[in-house]
Design an enzyme around this catalytic site. Structure first.
Site, PDB file in Angstrom:
ATOM      1  N   LYS A  80       0.875  -1.174   0.000  1.00 27.30           N
ATOM      2  CA  LYS A  80       0.000   0.000   0.000  1.00 27.30           C
ATOM      3  C   LYS A  80       0.902   1.209   0.000  1.00 27.30           C
ATOM      4  CE  LYS A  80      -2.330   1.870   3.618  1.00 27.30           C
ATOM      5  NZ  LYS A  80      -3.455   2.163   4.541  1.00 27.30           N
ATOM      6  N   ASN A 172     -14.033  14.423  22.409  1.00 28.58           N
ATOM      7  CA  ASN A 172     -13.105  14.781  21.329  1.00 28.58           C
ATOM      8  C   ASN A 172     -12.436  16.116  21.634  1.00 28.58           C
ATOM      9  OD1 ASN A 172     -11.891  14.080  18.806  1.00 28.58           O
ATOM     10  ND2 ASN A 172     -13.009  15.768  17.889  1.00 28.58           N
ATOM     11  N   MET A 232      -5.961   3.015  18.756  1.00 25.95           N
ATOM     12  CA  MET A 232      -5.876   2.894  17.303  1.00 25.95           C
ATOM     13  C   MET A 232      -5.206   4.090  16.621  1.00 25.95           C
ATOM     14  SD  MET A 232      -7.164  -0.040  17.146  1.00 25.95           S
ATOM     15  CE  MET A 232      -7.007  -0.211  15.386  1.00 25.95           C
ATOM     16  N   GLY A 233      -5.058   5.190  17.337  1.00 27.32           N
ATOM     17  CA  GLY A 233      -4.564   6.401  16.683  1.00 27.32           C
ATOM     18  C   GLY A 233      -3.050   6.473  16.552  1.00 27.32           C
ATOM     19  N   THR A 234      -2.326   5.829  17.467  1.00 30.72           N
ATOM     20  CA  THR A 234      -0.871   5.954  17.480  1.00 30.72           C
ATOM     21  C   THR A 234      -0.232   5.026  16.460  1.00 30.72           C
ATOM     22  OG1 THR A 234      -0.915   6.632  19.780  1.00 30.72           O
ATOM     23  CG2 THR A 234       1.188   5.819  18.946  1.00 30.72           C
ATOM     24  N   ASP A 235       0.216   5.625  15.357  1.00 31.70           N
ATOM     25  CA  ASP A 235       0.807   4.841  14.274  1.00 31.70           C
ATOM     26  C   ASP A 235       2.100   5.474  13.771  1.00 31.70           C
ATOM     27  OD1 ASP A 235      -0.280   7.070  13.131  1.00 31.70           O
ATOM     28  OD2 ASP A 235      -1.453   6.018  11.615  1.00 31.70           O
TER      29      ASP A 235
HETATM   30  P1  NAD Z   1      -8.689  12.961  11.404  1.00 32.31           P
HETATM   31  O1  NAD Z   1      -7.699  14.003  11.041  1.00 32.31           O
HETATM   32  O2  NAD Z   1      -9.940  12.835  10.615  1.00 32.31           O
HETATM   33  O3  NAD Z   1      -9.116  13.155  12.932  1.00 32.31           O
HETATM   34  C1  NAD Z   1      -8.154  13.430  13.918  1.00 32.31           C
HETATM   35  C2  NAD Z   1      -8.753  13.229  15.286  1.00 32.31           C
HETATM   36  O4  NAD Z   1      -7.770  13.540  16.271  1.00 32.31           O
HETATM   37  C3  NAD Z   1      -9.939  14.143  15.561  1.00 32.31           C
HETATM   38  O5  NAD Z   1     -10.804  13.493  16.441  1.00 32.31           O
HETATM   39  C4  NAD Z   1      -9.260  15.337  16.249  1.00 32.31           C
HETATM   40  O6  NAD Z   1     -10.147  16.097  17.034  1.00 32.31           O
HETATM   41  C5  NAD Z   1      -8.250  14.607  17.086  1.00 32.31           C
HETATM   42  N1  NAD Z   1      -7.123  15.436  17.493  1.00 32.31           N
HETATM   43  C6  NAD Z   1      -6.396  16.275  16.718  1.00 32.31           C
HETATM   44  N2  NAD Z   1      -5.428  16.864  17.464  1.00 32.31           N
HETATM   45  C7  NAD Z   1      -5.562  16.349  18.725  1.00 32.31           C
HETATM   46  C8  NAD Z   1      -4.849  16.552  19.933  1.00 32.31           C
HETATM   47  N3  NAD Z   1      -3.821  17.379  20.000  1.00 32.31           N
HETATM   48  N4  NAD Z   1      -5.257  15.885  21.015  1.00 32.31           N
HETATM   49  C9  NAD Z   1      -6.306  15.024  20.949  1.00 32.31           C
HETATM   50  N5  NAD Z   1      -6.997  14.785  19.838  1.00 32.31           N
HETATM   51  C10 NAD Z   1      -6.626  15.446  18.732  1.00 32.31           C
HETATM   52  O7  NAD Z   1      -7.891  11.600  11.443  1.00 32.31           O
HETATM   53  P2  NAD Z   1      -8.426  10.116  11.268  1.00 32.31           P
HETATM   54  O8  NAD Z   1      -8.336   9.742   9.849  1.00 32.31           O
HETATM   55  O9  NAD Z   1      -9.719   9.950  11.994  1.00 32.31           O
HETATM   56  O10 NAD Z   1      -7.256   9.316  12.031  1.00 32.31           O
HETATM   57  C11 NAD Z   1      -7.109   9.419  13.426  1.00 32.31           C
HETATM   58  C12 NAD Z   1      -5.780   8.831  13.841  1.00 32.31           C
HETATM   59  O11 NAD Z   1      -5.737   7.449  13.497  1.00 32.31           O
HETATM   60  C13 NAD Z   1      -4.568   9.458  13.136  1.00 32.31           C
HETATM   61  O12 NAD Z   1      -3.528   9.598  14.080  1.00 32.31           O
HETATM   62  C14 NAD Z   1      -4.181   8.435  12.085  1.00 32.31           C
HETATM   63  O13 NAD Z   1      -2.826   8.505  11.737  1.00 32.31           O
HETATM   64  C15 NAD Z   1      -4.523   7.152  12.824  1.00 32.31           C
HETATM   65  N6  NAD Z   1      -4.748   5.989  11.983  1.00 32.31           N
HETATM   66  C16 NAD Z   1      -4.347   4.792  12.468  1.00 32.31           C
HETATM   67  C17 NAD Z   1      -4.540   3.643  11.731  1.00 32.31           C
HETATM   68  C18 NAD Z   1      -4.127   2.317  12.280  1.00 32.31           C
HETATM   69  O14 NAD Z   1      -4.146   1.317  11.547  1.00 32.31           O
HETATM   70  N7  NAD Z   1      -3.795   2.222  13.539  1.00 32.31           N
HETATM   71  C19 NAD Z   1      -5.154   3.718  10.456  1.00 32.31           C
HETATM   72  C20 NAD Z   1      -5.595   4.955   9.996  1.00 32.31           C
HETATM   73  C21 NAD Z   1      -5.399   6.085  10.772  1.00 32.31           C
END
Ligand code: NAD
Length: 334
Positions: A80, A172, A232-235
Site C-alpha cells: 500500500k 473529542n 488505534m490512533g498511534t501509528d
Molecule cells: P482525522 O484528522 O480525521 O481526525 C483526527 C482526530 O484527532 C480528531 O478526532 C481530532 O479532534 C483529534 N485530534 C487532533 N489533534 C488532537 C490533539 N492534540 N489531542 C487530541 N486529539 C486530537 O484523522 P483520522 O483519519 O480519523 O485518524 C485518526 C488517527 O488514526 C490518526 O492519528 C491516524 O494517523 C490514525 N490511523 C491509524 C490507523 C491504524 O491502523 N492504527 C489507520 C488509519 C489512521
C-alpha cells in the site's frame, strides 16, 4: 471501449478496483474475516510485513511511504503506497491518500490496482473490532469513543457489532466534530452522550482511542477494572493517546510487536522501561489459541492497533476477488 480498458473478465489483464467499487463490494464482515485471518497468519509466521518506509518528501507538506508484505497462506503479495497531504482538504480531497498494488506471488507480475482510502478505514475498524471480539468482556454495555475524526464512525460501526452495547459515550479534542459521530450512534439506535475523558472512562467497558494526539489523553487512575482499550490512533513515532502507566497495568496485545514498540502506543512504555517487548502478545496468538486472551473479568486489556500493510493487502485482495466475481472490475494490459 478500447481493448486496453474493457470490462470483460474473458479479456483479463491487470484489474482495477476503484474506491467506489471497494465501497460497493467490501462490507464490515468481509474486512473482519480478512483481518482476523491475516493476524492469525502473522502469528504463525506464514505472513510477514516488510519494514515500513515513511518519508517527509519536502513538498506540499506531505508524508509519503509504503507498507508491504507477503501472506503465504492467502497467497497475497503487494504494497500500500500513499500518505498524508495536509492541504488536500482545501481542494475537496481526503488528506490521507493511498493505493494498493497487488502482484502475482508466483511470477511477480502486476495483478491489481485497488483504491486504498476506504479500505484503510474498514481494515482499521476491523482491527479494533477483532480485538473487542477476542478481548472485551462479554457483558460490555458502554462503548467509549475518544476521537471524532474520519476513522471514528467506521470504528463505531464495527465495534457495536461485537457486543450488545447499550450506550455510546464520547470525547473529542475538537468538540464541534462530535455531532457527526452522534448522528452515527443515533442511526445505530444507541444513546450518545458527550462527556469528559474522565467520565468516559468511568462509564465505558470498551474504549476506542482514534486521535492524532501526541500526548496522553487518558489517566491511569480513570480506568476501571475489566475495561478493554483499543488504542488505534498511534501509528507514528511520537504519537501517544494514553498514560504510559496504563500499559504497565494492562495486559497488552498488538497486531505486530515490531511496530507496537517503535511506532505504536507501546513505544513510550517500552522506551521508559515500564514494560518489555516480551510483555506484549500478538493478537494472532489469541486468535490461534496458542496464548490466552482475557483471563478474568477484572483484567484490563489493551490492544495496540498500529496498522500493518498485510491488513491492507488482505482486504484489497478480497475486494479484487469480489469485484471480479461481480463483473465490477475494469482491466488493462501493460
Ligand atoms: P482525522 O484528522 O480525521 O481526525 C483526527 C482526530 O484527532 C480528531 O478526532 C481530532 O479532534 C483529534 N485530534 C487532533 N489533534 C488532537 C490533539 N492534540 N489531542 C487530541 N486529539 C486530537 O484523522 P483520522 O483519519 O480519523 O485518524 C485518526 C488517527 O488514526 C490518526 O492519528 C491516524 O494517523 C490514525 N490511523 C491509524 C490507523 C491504524 O491502523 N492504527 C489507520 C488509519 C489512521
Amino acid at each position: 471501449m478500447s481493448d486496453s480498458q474493457n470490462t470483460s473478465p474473458e479479456n483479463k489483464g491487470i484489474s482495477v478496483v476503484s474506491e467506489e467499487i471497494c465501497q460497493e463490494v467490501i462490507g464490515r464482515s468481509d474486512a473482519f474475516t480478512a483481518v482476523e485471518n491475516v493476524f492469525a497468519a502473522m502469528a504463525k509466521n506464514t505472513a510477514y510485513n516488510f519494514p515500513v518506509i515513511r518519508e517527509d518528501i519536502g513538498h506540499a507538506g506531505a508524508l509519503y511511504g509504503f507498507k508491504s508484505g507477503f501472506d503465504r497462506d492467502g497467497m497475497v503479495l503487494g504494497l500500500k503506497s500513499g500518505g498524508y497531504w495536509p492541504d488536500n482538504m482545501a481542494q475537496g480531497l481526503t488528506n490521507h491518500q493511498s493505493t494498493v498494488i497487488l502482484f502475482d506471488p508466483d511470477t511477480g507480475k502486476l495483478k491489481s490496482l485497488v483504491g486504498g482510502n476506504y479500505l484503510t478505514a474498514v481494515r482499521t475498524a476491523a482491527s479494533s473490532s477483532v480485538s473487542i471480539a477476542h478481548l472485551a468482556r462479554k457483558d460490555a454495555k458502554v462503548l467509549g469513543m475518544v476521537g471524532a475524526g474520519h476513522q471514528s464512525s467506521f470504528q463505531l460501526r464495527a465495534a457495536v457489532e461485537q457486543r450488545d452495547f447499550e450506550k455510546v459515550v464520547a470525547w473529542n479534542f475538537h468538540p464541534e466534530m462530535l455531532p457527526k459521530l452522534a448522528a452515527v450512534a443515533e442511526e445505530l439506535g444507541l444513546p450518545f452522550e458527550s462527556v469528559t475523558c474522565e467520565e468516559l472512562c468511568a462509564q465505558a467497558d470498551v474504549i476506542i482511542t482514534i486521535t492524532s494526539a501526541f500526548g496522553s489523553l487518558i489517566d491511569k487512575d480513570w480506568i476501571k477494572p475489566g475495561t478493554h482499550i483499543a488504542c488505534m490512533g498511534t501509528d507514528t513515532k511520537g504519537k501517544q493517546e494514553v498514560d504510559v502507566d496504563i500499559l504497565a497495568l494492562a495486559t497488552v496485545f498488538t497486531d505486530e510487536i515490531a511496530q507496537s514498540i517503535t511506532i505504536g502506543e507501546a513505544q513510550h512504555a517500552v522506551a521508559s522501561g515500564l514494560i518489555k517487548e516480551s510483555d506484549i502478545t500478538p493478537i494472532g496468538d489469541v486468535i490461534n489459541g496458542t496464548k490466552p486472551g482475557r483471563t478474568s473479568e477484572e483484567q484490563i486489556t489493551l490492544f495496540d492497533g498500529t496498522g500493518v500493510g498485510l491488513q491492507d493487502l488482505a482486504v484489497a485482495s478480497v475486494a479484487v476477488e469480489l469485484a471480479e466475481a461481480k463483473g465490477l472490475a475494469t482491466y488493462f494490459k501493460l
